[in-house]
Design a protein around this motif. Structure first.
Motif, mmCIF file in Angstrom:
data_model
loop_
_atom_site.group_PDB
_atom_site.id
_atom_site.type_symbol
_atom_site.label_atom_id
_atom_site.label_comp_id
_atom_site.label_asym_id
_atom_site.label_seq_id
_atom_site.Cartn_x
_atom_site.Cartn_y
_atom_site.Cartn_z
ATOM 1 N N CYS A 77 43.648 44.945 31.414
ATOM 2 C CA CYS A 77 41.879 43.859 31.924
ATOM 3 C C CYS A 77 41.394 42.767 30.701
ATOM 4 O O CYS A 77 40.599 42.193 30.673
ATOM 5 C CB CYS A 77 40.982 45.096 30.796
ATOM 6 N N THR B 131 41.582 38.792 30.164
ATOM 7 C CA THR B 131 41.390 37.700 30.701
ATOM 8 C C THR B 131 42.857 37.061 30.654
ATOM 9 O O THR B 131 42.889 36.528 32.528
ATOM 10 C CB THR B 131 40.478 36.323 30.434
ATOM 11 N N GLN C 237 44.609 39.515 33.845
ATOM 12 C CA GLN C 237 44.527 39.076 34.739
ATOM 13 C C GLN C 237 44.418 38.012 35.735
ATOM 14 O O GLN C 237 44.935 38.105 37.000
ATOM 15 C CB GLN C 237 42.161 39.407 34.952
ATOM 16 N N CYS D 297 46.984 37.648 39.178
ATOM 17 C CA CYS D 297 46.355 37.486 40.324
ATOM 18 C C CYS D 297 47.001 36.271 40.381
ATOM 19 O O CYS D 297 47.081 35.689 41.812
ATOM 20 C CB CYS D 297 45.047 37.339 40.143
ATOM 21 N N ARG E 178 51.009 38.646 42.063
ATOM 22 C CA ARG E 178 50.117 39.804 42.652
ATOM 23 C C ARG E 178 51.352 40.693 43.958
ATOM 24 O O ARG E 178 50.801 41.320 44.151
ATOM 25 C CB ARG E 178 49.498 39.160 44.319
ATOM 26 N N SER F 175 42.501 50.319 37.716
ATOM 27 C CA SER F 175 41.992 49.083 37.080
ATOM 28 C C SER F 175 43.421 47.972 37.559
ATOM 29 O O SER F 175 42.566 47.013 37.945
ATOM 30 C CB SER F 175 43.124 48.711 35.680
ATOM 31 N N ASN G 284 41.470 47.163 40.938
ATOM 32 C CA ASN G 284 40.074 46.343 40.267
ATOM 33 C C ASN G 284 40.597 44.905 40.366
ATOM 34 O O ASN G 284 39.994 43.516 40.595
ATOM 35 C CB ASN G 284 39.612 47.001 39.008
ATOM 36 N N VAL G 285 41.913 44.612 39.971
ATOM 37 C CA VAL G 285 42.082 43.551 39.433
ATOM 38 C C VAL G 285 42.370 42.361 39.684
ATOM 39 O O VAL G 285 41.801 41.499 40.164
ATOM 40 C CB VAL G 285 43.312 43.382 37.710
ATOM 41 N N SER H 229 40.992 43.057 43.429
ATOM 42 C CA SER H 229 39.991 42.824 44.048
ATOM 43 C C SER H 229 38.525 41.719 43.720
ATOM 44 O O SER H 229 37.843 41.387 44.416
ATOM 45 C CB SER H 229 39.728 43.991 44.106
ATOM 46 N N SER H 230 39.394 41.661 41.989
ATOM 47 C CA SER H 230 38.445 40.886 41.257
ATOM 48 C C SER H 230 38.468 39.079 42.198
ATOM 49 O O SER H 230 39.623 38.949 42.740
ATOM 50 C CB SER H 230 38.433 40.937 39.696
#
Length: 237
Positions: free
Chosen positions: A61, A63, A66, A70, A75, A230, A233-234, A236-237
């Protein structure tokens, strides 16, 4: 001896978290390979695994993590690890059900022993159920291999998955040895009260231990779900 990860209130860098998790992995591996390992040690191991997954979730979580997760290549690795984690979720779910059945079998064995019945059938039922637990691992041994990856979070998740499977498999092996057919079938035909009392105490302790294992796997299952949420969510952010 129990080992604990840092409190969430203590500031720490992702690098120090990684080192701490790696230390926990090494400790758990040593526990699993120990010939004197007990059910209690496995219960503690499950709790520590839950802490490890919570620590990894905090790392993912951040920065920097993340951004890394991504990236295109990472990914793909994350999506692959998400797929492999389903195998562990299925395993944990199966183990929860198996522990419930084992606990019920122990309760039936305890009742039969107190009534003075021949407990051979209950002992055989326990052995069958314990063997059933072990068979679950033969189905997953070829489904969880992962490629090398330089992403810190993905690497730790893969290592956590592998140690989780090893710990659960070792736990099932220990459980299968808790009730031995020759000893119990012979004792069921004797009238030595002291021996029966001793066996009752052993069964009560085993029932309690299986309950602890059930709780530990339940906690681990919830932490695995939280990790998946989690990660998703990462992505899809």
């Amino acid at each position: 001896m129990a080992y604990h990860l840092r409190s969430a209130s203590t500031p720490s860098s992702p690098r120090s978290n990684k080192a701490e998790v790696e230390e926990q992995f090494q400790s758990l591996s040593t526990t699993i390979s120990s010939p004197s390992a007990t059910i209690g040690m496995m219960c503690d191991g499950l709790r520590r695994l839950g802490d490890i997954y919570s620590c990894i979730e905090k790392m993912m979580c951040t920065t920097s993590s993340q951004v890394s997760l991504c990236q295109t290549l990472q990914r793909l690795a994350v999506e692959a690890e998400l797929g492999r984690s389903l195998v562990v979720l299925d395993l944990c779910n199966g183990m929860r059900e198996s522990f419930m059945e084992l606990k019920m079998t122990v309760q039936e064995l305890l009742l039969a022993l107190r009534r003075g019945d021949d407990v051979s059938s209950q002992v055989k039922a326990y052995v069958r159920q314990a063997n059933k637990v072990q068979k679950q691992f033969k189905k997953i041994s070829k489904k969880t291999a992962s490629d090398k990856n330089d992403c810190r979070v993905v690497m730790l998740l893969a290592e956590a998955r592998e140690i989780t499977i090893s710990l659960l498999e070792f736990t099932s092996s220990i459980l299968s040895k808790q009730v031995e057919m020759p000893k119990w079938s012979l004792a069921s035909k004797t009238f030595q009260r002291s021996k029966i009392v001793c066996q009752e105490e052993q069964l009560q302790a085993l029932e309690h231990s299986i309950g602890d294992l059930e709780s530990g796997v339940e906690l681990l299952y919830r932490r695995l779900i939280q990790n998946r949420v989690s990660l998703l969510n990462v992505l899809s952010s």
